[in-house]
Design a protein around this motif. Structure first.
Motif, PDB file in Angstrom:
ATOM      1  N   SER A 261      -2.571  -1.386  -9.098  1.00  0.00           N
ATOM      2  CA  SER A 261      -2.439  -2.698  -8.468  1.00  0.00           C
ATOM      3  C   SER A 261      -1.247  -2.664  -7.519  1.00  0.00           C
ATOM      4  O   SER A 261      -0.106  -2.391  -7.932  1.00  0.00           O
ATOM      5  CB  SER A 261      -2.230  -3.777  -9.536  1.00  0.00           C
ATOM      6  N   ASN A 262      -1.505  -2.914  -6.245  1.00  0.00           N
ATOM      7  CA  ASN A 262      -0.474  -2.798  -5.212  1.00  0.00           C
ATOM      8  C   ASN A 262       0.253  -4.130  -5.071  1.00  0.00           C
ATOM      9  O   ASN A 262      -0.079  -4.959  -4.223  1.00  0.00           O
ATOM     10  CB  ASN A 262      -1.117  -2.365  -3.898  1.00  0.00           C
ATOM     11  N   ALA A 277      -5.158  -4.329  -1.980  1.00  0.00           N
ATOM     12  CA  ALA A 277      -4.594  -4.891  -3.213  1.00  0.00           C
ATOM     13  C   ALA A 277      -4.672  -3.900  -4.368  1.00  0.00           C
ATOM     14  O   ALA A 277      -3.840  -3.929  -5.277  1.00  0.00           O
ATOM     15  CB  ALA A 277      -5.320  -6.182  -3.569  1.00  0.00           C
ATOM     16  N   PHE A 278      -5.686  -3.045  -4.349  1.00  0.00           N
ATOM     17  CA  PHE A 278      -5.829  -2.004  -5.367  1.00  0.00           C
ATOM     18  C   PHE A 278      -6.028  -0.672  -4.664  1.00  0.00           C
ATOM     19  O   PHE A 278      -6.677  -0.599  -3.616  1.00  0.00           O
ATOM     20  CB  PHE A 278      -7.023  -2.288  -6.284  1.00  0.00           C
ATOM     21  N   ILE A 279      -5.469   0.370  -5.271  1.00  0.00           N
ATOM     22  CA  ILE A 279      -5.568   1.692  -4.656  1.00  0.00           C
ATOM     23  C   ILE A 279      -6.048   2.689  -5.698  1.00  0.00           C
ATOM     24  O   ILE A 279      -5.421   2.856  -6.751  1.00  0.00           O
ATOM     25  CB  ILE A 279      -4.215   2.139  -4.073  1.00  0.00           C
ATOM     26  N   LEU A 280      -7.195   3.326  -5.413  1.00  0.00           N
ATOM     27  CA  LEU A 280      -7.694   4.421  -6.231  1.00  0.00           C
ATOM     28  C   LEU A 280      -7.005   5.688  -5.754  1.00  0.00           C
ATOM     29  O   LEU A 280      -7.129   6.063  -4.593  1.00  0.00           O
ATOM     30  CB  LEU A 280      -9.208   4.547  -6.080  1.00  0.00           C
ATOM     31  N   SER A 281      -6.276   6.349  -6.677  1.00  0.00           N
ATOM     32  CA  SER A 281      -5.452   7.455  -6.233  1.00  0.00           C
ATOM     33  C   SER A 281      -5.258   8.473  -7.347  1.00  0.00           C
ATOM     34  O   SER A 281      -5.241   8.112  -8.527  1.00  0.00           O
ATOM     35  CB  SER A 281      -4.072   6.936  -5.792  1.00  0.00           C
ATOM     36  N   ILE A 320       3.914   3.836  -4.322  1.00  0.00           N
ATOM     37  CA  ILE A 320       3.409   2.475  -4.550  1.00  0.00           C
ATOM     38  C   ILE A 320       3.557   2.171  -6.025  1.00  0.00           C
ATOM     39  O   ILE A 320       3.081   2.925  -6.881  1.00  0.00           O
ATOM     40  CB  ILE A 320       1.963   2.326  -4.087  1.00  0.00           C
ATOM     41  N   PHE A 321       4.185   1.077  -6.312  1.00  0.00           N
ATOM     42  CA  PHE A 321       4.550   0.702  -7.675  1.00  0.00           C
ATOM     43  C   PHE A 321       3.680  -0.478  -8.091  1.00  0.00           C
ATOM     44  O   PHE A 321       3.630  -1.494  -7.407  1.00  0.00           O
ATOM     45  CB  PHE A 321       6.032   0.297  -7.679  1.00  0.00           C
ATOM     46  N   GLY A 322       2.953  -0.331  -9.233  1.00  0.00           N
ATOM     47  CA  GLY A 322       2.090  -1.413  -9.675  1.00  0.00           C
ATOM     48  C   GLY A 322       2.166  -1.617 -11.171  1.00  0.00           C
ATOM     49  O   GLY A 322       1.474  -0.942 -11.937  1.00  0.00           O
ATOM     50  N   GLY A 323       3.044  -2.489 -11.613  1.00  0.00           N
ATOM     51  CA  GLY A 323       3.167  -2.754 -13.042  1.00  0.00           C
ATOM     52  C   GLY A 323       3.744  -1.572 -13.776  1.00  0.00           C
ATOM     53  O   GLY A 323       4.825  -1.079 -13.461  1.00  0.00           O
ATOM     54  N   ASN A 889      -8.507  -8.893  -3.602  1.00  0.00           N
ATOM     55  CA  ASN A 889      -9.045  -7.817  -4.441  1.00  0.00           C
ATOM     56  C   ASN A 889      -9.635  -6.676  -3.609  1.00  0.00           C
ATOM     57  O   ASN A 889     -10.617  -6.060  -3.990  1.00  0.00           O
ATOM     58  CB  ASN A 889     -10.084  -8.361  -5.434  1.00  0.00           C
ATOM     59  N   THR A 890      -8.998  -6.378  -2.504  1.00  0.00           N
ATOM     60  CA  THR A 890      -9.428  -5.247  -1.685  1.00  0.00           C
ATOM     61  C   THR A 890      -9.030  -3.935  -2.361  1.00  0.00           C
ATOM     62  O   THR A 890      -8.073  -3.872  -3.136  1.00  0.00           O
ATOM     63  CB  THR A 890      -8.785  -5.325  -0.296  1.00  0.00           C
TER      64      THR A 890
END
Length: 962
Positions: A261-262, A277-281, A320-323, A889-890
């Motif tokens: 989650s970005n 908003a979300f990154i598959l990585s 990128i930091f997400g939670g 929610n992209t």
């Protein structure tokens, strides 16, 4: 998994002794009559067809053959189970495109309440909506120690595969015939009632990477007695699989795929600004820091981490930091050490005795005992926010020197790989038995009556499970002003709840004492006893005939009582464990009295374009002690315009009564701030709330199902060819679900009085207006607010032919099945528009299902050998159909590629009548890796419900018949 070596070694020894003893007893009892199997029995075993007087048509109680039943049925024969060398029937059922492996070894890495469980889930609508029968009778369900959350279903581990004759899968509603739960369909496991001789099966398997090792030993033995008037059959099966380690045991796992989650996407100047908003990585790591990371905004200290010696350095934060996760940076996956597949040990027995007292009366006893144990490596302690007081003596001097004088505390985060993981051992024991009689009254009339009783004894044990209170006490360390020792503050203050506390140093890895580690850990035990008592009686006959043939009628009644009692240790009962293992005790019960009638009426026969025309209907009334009187019905017909072609249609109204946990579970109590529009005024209040509980006033679910299809059996030149095509449409209303507090508050604020009424209110002390109230609590539970609708087509194709150039007995056979989903609408009851989950290959949403799945098996062989190539296909799809539908929610990559798996099976027969057989299997022949399909909540990188995580694995075994 060293925690269980000794325990499992003893368990293996115990099971092997039991199995060996049973085998020896059976061999001794049947040697005199089991020297040689007849060719007729051999043919019967190959075709999986029961004896002529034992024909069971699962889709109808009145039809004399499957073509008269308007509801489509798929059949899995015993030869399929044997060919694939499976240990449970679940492994074959989940290859059927109509099923979803919701609870299965591949999916159970996150299933801490029942890691060994195997359920049948037709249409991906939840296992609680698929009814599982054994010889057309219910068996006691499996009820984990969970305060809601986990559905009550039947565990397919109950049944030894050697005992199974075939499995019928009715892919349409059948509540009118069998009662509640038959919403998505029915799985009817037909057990052998006759067997002559002894058959012993042993096999072993292992993956190419050296894990997922399986051992299995089983037998079936049977004979007739009393001049053929009686038959006894007994079977036992033991299997053991050591599971699969964490994601680092596979190359695809070491890529560390995750959806992040970005949270920085709207903040200029941050690494994630302007991205989705979300990154598959790949390369996604825990952001909590294995040595601890200072998260308070203190100059010189923010984002500093601790080295093992207590010194500090900047934490290498990801791009990128997400939670709790980040892309890149230092560390490893947040699920490091978590088993991708659990260990499963299983022992099951089943047997039956049938005795013909006269030509018109037969009595029987059948039943068994099963025990499965699941072992699962859980997560490390995750601490996103830890408050450290200034006077904590473990604070390194370098940090203390930089703390401002006014700072009395600061926060750190930490993932405690070094402290260790929690472990789960879940045992499920189920004795069950049926006693019955069946007979004839003269003419065409037959009757049967039975009584059944089963008990499911469930026990969940957790080990190395952090206790919330102990952890909080241990973290808050101070120095004793008298002794100078470092102690827990609560001990110094004389708090009796902190007796025995050992202070815990979380600054840098492995700086704590063993005593501190042992203090924060606890062991939990929660148990469930679920029992089911049932009585049933049925009558089938032909009261009269029409111009087209006899009318067949079936009617009967049933009584069923089910009770459930959950007990738990004191810590778990008070929600005291930090991660999992909490269960609040409760008990509940219900009973139901039912009566049904079904009729098949022939309307035409042996006429041009009317070789057969039949009308079928059924009606059931059920009186529940919980939801009152309920009705279910079915109406359908079959038309055979020419020989071999049958066109069928069926329409049904089906029900699912609420389970005991959906009625009586106490749920979990929390207190949080809730914002609500009350009397036109927006107000916020911190209130007690419980939305996860059951609800004694919840009603049943209803389903309207339509199936239209055709089946063709080849004749003449097309002999051996079969094709069926069936369209289905299932609409489920009043689906039982539990909404979150936020969902309920939003529905109320949007003007829905029903949801406003779920809150309690008190006077507002800040105004003189008595109508201006403030919300004081929200205690609700299961609600009938969800809905599902799924439309699709099932296709099955088969062909068999003799092939002369393959030698004596040369043959070729092919079977294929596929399901294409047009729509899979899910209405969660939150007030939002229903979402079509068809084509969603991810696993975070209920009802998600790939657009198309197919299964093709081709077999060639003769009397000496057999070779089968199986192809399993899963269509391309998306991670989540709601991604990229709103700016919030992209996602950068929502695509999931199509995947095909190839499995190869073989057999070699030795001796007359195939008395000795060697078999082998190579699953995932091409070692296909699963695609990255992470679950953002549970942080697992692929969907084990559909995709293979093990990789290429091998099985070899032998089967001996005496």
């Amino acid at each position: 998994m060293t925690r269980s070596i000794d325990r499992r070694a003893a368990s293996w020894f115990h099971r092997m002794l039991a199995t060996t003893a049973l085998t020896a007893t059976a061999v001794a009892a049947h040697t005199a009559v089991a020297q040689e199997a007849s060719s007729a029995q051999e043919d019967e075993a190959e075709t999986a067809a029961p004896a002529a007087d034992e024909v069971i048509i699962t889709a109808s109680r009145t039809a004399t053959n499957g073509l008269q039943a308007p509801t489509p049925t798929q059949v899995v024969g015993v030869e399929v189970l044997e060919r694939q060398a499976v240990t449970t029937v679940m492994e074959v059922l989940n290859q059927n495109p109509a099923f979803k492996a919701t609870r299965s070894p591949g999916a159970n890495a996150t299933n801490t309440s029942s890691p060994a469980q195997a359920t049948a889930d037709l249409r991906a609508l939840g296992g609680q909506r698929t009814l599982v029968l054994v010889n057309q009778s219910r068996v006691v369900p499996f009820a984990p120690a969970s305060n809601l959350g986990v559905p009550t279903t039947t565990d397919l581990n109950l049944f030894p595969t050697n005992m199974i004759e075939r499995v019928d899968v009715v892919t349409g509603g059948a509540s009118a015939l069998y009662g509640s739960d038959a919403v998505s369909g029915v799985v009817n496991i037909i057990m052998k009632k006759k067997y002559e001789g002894v058959e012993v099966t042993g096999q072993a398997g292992i993956s190419q990477r050296g894990d997922y090792a399986t051992q299995r030993l089983g037998f079936i033995a049977g004979t007739s007695f009393a001049d053929g008037r009686g038959d006894v059959v007994i079977s036992a099966d033991y299997s053991n699989n050591n599971g699969m380690e964490d994601i680092y045991s596979r190359d695809w796992g070491r890529e560390e795929w995750m959806i992040v989650s970005n949270s920085q996407r709207t903040t200029p100047g941050t690494p994630g600004f302007g991205q989705p908003a979300f990154i598959l990585s790949p390369n996604v790591h825990a952001s909590l820091g294995s040595g601890g990371v200072i998260t308070s905004n203190i100059p010189g200290l923010n984002n500093m981490t601790f080295n093992p010696d207590g010194s500090i350095r900047p934490f290498d934060k990801g791009d990128i930091f997400g939670g709790q996760v980040m892309i890149g940076g230092e560390g490893q996956s947040i699920i490091k050490g978590v088993a991708q597949m659990p260990d499963v040990e299983r022992f099951t027995t089943y047997g039956s005795i049938y005795f013909e007292f006269s030509d018109s009366l037969t009595g029987y006893i059948e039943g068994g005992y099963s025990r499965s144990v699941g072992f699962l490596d859980g997560i490390a302690i995750r601490l996103p926010t830890i408050t450290i007081q200034r006077d904590n003596p473990y604070i390194p001097a370098s940090v203390a020197a930089l703390l401002p004088a006014t700072t009395q505390s600061f926060n750190i985060s930490r993932i405690a790989y070094d402290i260790g993981q929690n472990f789960y051992e879940v045992t499920n024991e189920t004795p069950h038995a049926v006693v019955g009689f069946e007979g004839r009254l003269g003419g065409s009339w037959k009757w049967d009556a039975h009584a059944s009783y089963g008990v499911n004894n469930y026990a969940s044990r957790t080990f190395s499970n952090p206790v919330r209170a102990n952890l909080n006490f241990a973290i808050d360390a101070v120095r004793d002003p008298v002794s100078g020792d470092i102690v827990c503050r609560a001990v110094l203050q004389g708090n009796p709840a902190a007796a025995g506390c050992q202070p815990l140093n979380l600054f840098g890895e492995n700086n704590f004492t063993e005593a501190a580690r042992q203090y924060i850990w606890g062991s939990g035990l929660s148990e469930v006893k679920y029992d089911q008592l049932a009585f049933g009686a049925n009558m089938v006959g032909e009261p009269f005939s029409t111009w087209a043939g006899p009318v067949s009628v079936a009617f009967g009644g049933e009584y069923r009582r089910e009770t459930q009692e959950l007990t738990a240790d004191e810590i778990g009962a008070n929600n005291g464990f930090l991660t999992a293992g909490n269960a609040v005790p409760y008990s509940g019960a219900f009973n139901v009295k039912e009566a049904y009638i079904e009729a098949t009426v022939p309307l035409a026969r042996d006429m041009p374009f009317l070789q057969g025309l039949n009308l079928n209907g059924a009606f059931r009334y059920a009186d529940y002690s919980t939801v009152g009187g309920q009705t279910a019905w079915k109406l359908g017909g079959t038309w055979e315009p020419v020989d071999g072609l049958n066109i069928r249609v069926a329409r049904s109204r089906d029900i699912r009564a609420p389970a005991i946990n959906e009625l009586f579970s106490p749920g979990s109590n929390v207190t949080n701030t809730v914002t609500l529009v009350v009397d036109g005024v927006t107000k916020s209040a911190s209130i007690p709330q419980n939305t996860s509980r059951g609800n004694p006033d919840v009603g049943p679910e209803f389903a309207d199902t339509l199936t239209i299809g055709a089946a063709y059996r080849g004749t003449g030149a097309l002999r051996g060819f079969g094709l069926s095509v069936d369209y289905y449409n299932i609409k489920i209303s009043d689906a039982i679900t539990n909404l979150s507090t936020v969902n309920i508050a939003n529905l109320c604020s949007n003007g829905d009085d029903y949801f406003c009424g779920l809150f309690s209110y008190g006077p507002d002390t800040n105004t003189a207006d008595p109508n201006d109230r403030i919300h004081t609590g929200l205690i609700t539970g299961s609600l009938n607010v969800g809905a599902f609708e799924q439309k699709g087509i099932d296709v099955t194709l088969s062909y068999a032919s003799n092939v002369g150039f393959l030698g004596e007995g040369g043959r070729y056979s092919m079977s294929a099945s596929g399901t294409y989903i047009f729509n899979a609408f899910v209405d969660s009851g939150t007030g939002a528009a229903p979402v079509d989950r068809a084509g969603e290959n991810g696993w975070s949403n209920l009802g998600a299902i790939p657009r198309f799945r197919g299964n093709l098996s081709q077999t060639i062989g003769n009397r000496a050998w057999e070779l089968t190539l199986q192809t399993i296909f899963i269509s391309s799809g998306v991670q989540d159909v709601t991604y990229n539908t709103l700016p919030t929610n992209t996602i950068n990559d929502n695509d999931v590629p199509a995947v095909a798996y190839f499995n190869l099976f073989g057999k070699v027969f030795v001796g007359d009548n195939k008395k000795f057989e060697m078999f082998w299997a190579i699953n995932n022949l091409l070692d296909k890796d699963p695609p990255p399909i992470p679950y953002t909540i549970l942080n697992f990188p692929t969907n084990g419900q559909y995709y293979d995580k093990v990789g290429r694995n091998f099985t070899i075994g032998a089967r001996v018949r005496f």
